[in-house]
Design a protein around this motif. Structure first.
Motif, short mmCIF file in Angstrom:
data_model
loop_
_atom_site.label_atom_id
_atom_site.label_comp_id
_atom_site.label_asym_id
_atom_site.label_seq_id
_atom_site.Cartn_x
_atom_site.Cartn_y
_atom_site.Cartn_z
N ARG A 27 1.18 8.32 -5.98
CA ARG A 27 1.54 7.02 -4.97
C ARG A 27 0.04 6.33 -4.88
O ARG A 27 -0.77 5.68 -4.72
N LYS A 28 -0.97 7.76 -5.03
CA LYS A 28 -2.09 7.99 -5.04
C LYS A 28 -2.89 7.24 -6.27
O LYS A 28 -4.15 6.74 -6.28
N ASN A 32 -4.06 -0.90 -5.55
CA ASN A 32 -3.84 -1.80 -4.64
C ASN A 32 -3.26 -3.32 -5.21
O ASN A 32 -2.14 -3.12 -4.63
N ARG A 65 -1.05 4.33 3.05
CA ARG A 65 -1.93 3.87 1.67
C ARG A 65 -0.54 4.09 0.54
O ARG A 65 -0.44 5.31 0.69
N GLY A 66 0.53 2.84 -0.28
CA GLY A 66 0.43 3.04 -1.29
C GLY A 66 2.49 3.27 -1.06
O GLY A 66 3.73 3.37 -2.05
#
Length: 210
Positions: A27-28, A32, A65-66
């Protein structure tokens, strides 16, 4: 609990820790731009599903995030005159509380930094929610879900009405062929990614008539 059962639970917990690390790293690694691009496809596929189309009250999540974005779903649901609610960060026990919103402007950063409804929004009882849109770190094609380990969604979904349904949103990279589970885990009725819709439990989408 027998020694064998305890060993099984311990093995599942250990496997979950390893998978969380792997899936968090994936995911990281997503930019974006990639999240936005793929997220549009996930949301479009979800909005075409009978589960969404037949639901009157929809519980969304504000992504961290993600996670798959949900803004397009929010806009569409409000235009379709559905009741849209979001979970609150203040939890009494294990079950999430939800408030409805009528505009995106009613979402503000909560104590954990995740956007949530203001206190002026109407509370929605968990048993009044038709469709839960659920985030996760990983999902399997048969509907298993791996969360971040808090167990709040699992407890909430167990407390929901038996007529409610749950759909997990994920990117293709989050699909794992097999996930370890325990008795506390709750399966999804369907998982939607940018390129496929996975059956999961696949319970009837005529849930409002039952």
């Amino acid at each position: 609990m027998s020694e064998t059962a305890a060993d099984t639970v311990a093995a599942a917990a250990e496997k979950k820790v390893t998978l969380r690390e792997e899936l968090t790293a994936r995911r990281k690694a997503m930019t974006n731009d990639l999240i936005d691009e793929r997220g549009l496809k996930v949301q479009s596929r979800f909005l075409a599903s009978p589960y969404y189309q037949k639901a009157r009250t929809v519980a969304l999540y504000a992504p961290i995030r993600g996670e798959v974005p949900t803004r397009d779903i929010l806009i569409a649901a409000l235009q379709d005159e559905k009741i849209v609610c979001y979970p609150l960060s203040h939890v009494h026990g294990r079950i999430l509380a939800f408030r409805a919103i009528k505009s995106e402007s009613e979402l503000e950063p909560g104590r954990l930094g995740v956007r949530e409804p203001t206190n002026s929004s109407d509370l929605i009882a968990v048993d009044q929610i038709d469709l839960f849109v659920v985030p996760g770190l990983g999902f399997s094609p048969d509907g298993k879900r791996l969360g971040r380990g808090g167990g709040y969604y699992d407890a909430t979904l167990k407390a929901a009405s038996s007529r409610s349904r749950r759909v997990g949103l994920a990117f293709n990279d989050q699909i794992v062929q097999a996930l370890p589970t325990t008795i506390d885990d709750v399966d999804m009725d369907q998982i939607v990614t940018e390129s496929q819709t996975l059956r999961g439990l696949c319970r009837s989408f005529d849930f409002l008539d039952t």
